[in-house]
Enzyme design. Structure first.
Site, mmCIF file in Angstrom:
data_model
loop_
_atom_site.group_PDB
_atom_site.id
_atom_site.type_symbol
_atom_site.label_atom_id
_atom_site.label_comp_id
_atom_site.label_asym_id
_atom_site.label_seq_id
_atom_site.Cartn_x
_atom_site.Cartn_y
_atom_site.Cartn_z
ATOM 1 N N HIS A 63 0.826 -1.216 0.000
ATOM 2 C CA HIS A 63 0.000 0.000 0.000
ATOM 3 C C HIS A 63 0.859 1.265 0.000
ATOM 4 O O HIS A 63 1.945 1.306 0.580
ATOM 5 C CB HIS A 63 -1.030 -0.022 1.126
ATOM 6 C CG HIS A 63 -0.529 0.130 2.535
ATOM 7 N ND1 HIS A 63 -0.391 1.362 3.136
ATOM 8 C CD2 HIS A 63 -0.171 -0.772 3.475
ATOM 9 C CE1 HIS A 63 0.022 1.198 4.392
ATOM 10 N NE2 HIS A 63 0.165 -0.086 4.615
ATOM 11 N N ASP A 163 5.816 2.426 6.858
ATOM 12 C CA ASP A 163 4.518 1.769 6.663
ATOM 13 C C ASP A 163 3.753 2.559 5.617
ATOM 14 O O ASP A 163 3.160 3.570 5.950
ATOM 15 C CB ASP A 163 3.762 1.726 7.996
ATOM 16 C CG ASP A 163 2.373 1.129 7.881
ATOM 17 O OD1 ASP A 163 2.040 0.566 6.831
ATOM 18 O OD2 ASP A 163 1.614 1.255 8.874
ATOM 19 N N GLU A 193 -5.286 1.681 2.372
ATOM 20 C CA GLU A 193 -5.153 0.528 3.278
ATOM 21 C C GLU A 193 -5.418 0.940 4.712
ATOM 22 O O GLU A 193 -6.062 0.224 5.482
ATOM 23 C CB GLU A 193 -3.741 -0.071 3.149
ATOM 24 C CG GLU A 193 -3.571 -1.418 3.872
ATOM 25 C CD GLU A 193 -3.177 -1.312 5.340
ATOM 26 O OE1 GLU A 193 -3.222 -2.331 6.038
ATOM 27 O OE2 GLU A 193 -2.822 -0.205 5.804
ATOM 28 N N ASP A 216 4.054 -5.812 3.726
ATOM 29 C CA ASP A 216 3.717 -4.736 4.668
ATOM 30 C C ASP A 216 4.665 -4.805 5.856
ATOM 31 O O ASP A 216 5.408 -5.771 5.999
ATOM 32 C CB ASP A 216 2.248 -4.862 5.123
ATOM 33 C CG ASP A 216 1.635 -3.516 5.494
ATOM 34 O OD1 ASP A 216 2.371 -2.594 5.901
ATOM 35 O OD2 ASP A 216 0.400 -3.384 5.385
ATOM 36 N N HIS A 303 3.369 3.660 13.022
ATOM 37 C CA HIS A 303 2.382 4.749 13.108
ATOM 38 C C HIS A 303 2.878 5.911 13.972
ATOM 39 O O HIS A 303 2.074 6.727 14.421
ATOM 40 C CB HIS A 303 1.006 4.247 13.561
ATOM 41 C CG HIS A 303 0.287 3.515 12.461
ATOM 42 N ND1 HIS A 303 -1.083 3.354 12.420
ATOM 43 C CD2 HIS A 303 0.740 2.909 11.339
ATOM 44 C CE1 HIS A 303 -1.422 2.670 11.346
ATOM 45 N NE2 HIS A 303 -0.328 2.389 10.671
HETATM 46 CO CO CO Z 1 -0.216 1.130 8.857
HETATM 47 ZN ZN ZN Z 2 0.831 -0.892 6.460
#
Ligand code: CO
Ligand code: ZN
Length: 332
Positions: A63, A163, A193, A216, A303
């Site tokens: 993604h 990410d 995503e 990922d 994140h």
């Molecule tokens: Co993520």
């Molecule tokens: Zn991800």
């Protein structure tokens, strides 16, 4: 590969607003794909190879969206309140810098900081240096991503959107290195995503693969006092996903991937992620169902604006995927 990674992680692309990052991906692929197209949800799909007798139609999905913020209200003094795009932890926001899609920059402040409480998203605001509502260049609905430069620590790399741009970089590199394959491989650079695996859902339906893999990032258990025990660590090799909270990888694919890693002497680790999902779910659940797996990259501080991955893991993930896609896929 590091300069491509830097370019990918420093380009903004919150979910639903992937147009800039998509152009960078397209440029990165260059003339190495047999065909490149963009579907209605903005997924960029690059095909490589023709399906031979032993071959399958394979979807490989990474993604290209990232978590971000969306303006919900601007007060009389020009302070911007916002909501989250994807999983934002308010703890990682205060003092952070953001960049709106039009280039407007700002910093994140917080109400009631003196009380030393744990922030909620509603306590936070963006200050773009405006002095009035009329003078604020941001309007309701505008989106921004975090702004943080890429840093190369040698063996380790840190950036805001590892990410999942690290996987986009891996997919591009695999596409380039894949000289012969029995398969028709569709590299999907998927959108949205972080808001519910939306891009890969329509891409999987459109590609209609026989088998598929996500690439990922995944969490690790290798920091001083991890909240949850997890047998994934930076530098221990690409992680072959057994399950996460969105899907259970096809055990036949897991076995086949492990065997391939052993054969090629590529280090690997097995991943059980207790909270988190990937595009693998969308592939597995499309149409009447598709065998799906996932190659994960161990990543610390997911994140947050400073996500860390290991350079060797990245290189070994490329090696593993080139090997996997270069030979028949055994579902025996
Ligand atoms: Co993520
Ligand atoms: Zn991800």
């Amino acid at each position: 590969m590091k300069s491509l990674i830097q370019q990918l992680v420093e380009t903004p692309g919150p979910s639903g607003f992937e147009y800039e990052i998509r152009d960078v991906i397209r440029e990165g692929i260059g003339a190495d794909a047999d065909d490149v197209r963009v579907d209605a949800l903005g997924n960029l799909i690059a095909r490589k190879g023709e399906k031979t007798e032993q071959g399958l139609r394979v979807m490989v999905s990474a993604h290209i969206d990232e978590i971000g913020l969306m303006a919900t209200h601007i007060d009389d003094n020009g302070f911007i309140r916002f909501t989250n795009i994807g999983g934002i932890n308010p703890l990682t926001c205060y003092g952070g810098r953001v960049r709106f899609m039009d280039g407007t920059r700002g910093v994140i402040g917080m109400d009631g900081l003196e009380r030393g409480k744990m922030p909620k998203l509603s306590d936070l605001f963006i200050d773009v240096g405006a002095t009035s509502k009329a003078g604020c260049p941001v309007k309701v609905g505008d989106v921004c991503g975090f702004e943080r430069p890429f840093i190369d620590l040698g063996k380790r790399m840190v950036a805001k959107s590892m990410d999942d741009r690290i996987s986009a970089a891996i997919a591009i590199e695999v596409l380039k290195q894949l000289k012969s394959t029995p398969h028709e491989v569709h590299f999907v650079f998927s959108t949205q995503e972080e808001v519910g695996i939306r891009g890969a859902t329509t891409a999987a339906f459109g590609v209609d693969p026989d088998v598929g893999f996500a690439i990922d990032v995944t969490r690790t258990g290798d920091t001083p006092r991890p909240g949850t025990k997890m047998a994934v660590a930076l530098g221990d090799g690409p992680a072959i996903k057994v399950r996460d909270s969105s899907f259970i990888a096809d055990p036949r694919l897991v076995d086949w991937m492990v065997k391939a890693a052993k054969e090629a002497n590529i280090p690997y680790q097995l991943e059980v992620l207790e909270a988190g999902g990937t595009d693998g779910r969308a592939i597995q659940m499309t149409r009447a169902g598709v065998p799906a797996g996932c190659v994960s990259i161990a990543c610390r501080y997911i994140h947050s604006p400073s996500e860390m991955v290991d350079t060797d893991d990245v290189e070994n993930a490329v090696k593993l995927l080139v090997k996997l896609l270069g030979e028949p896929i055994l579902l025996g």
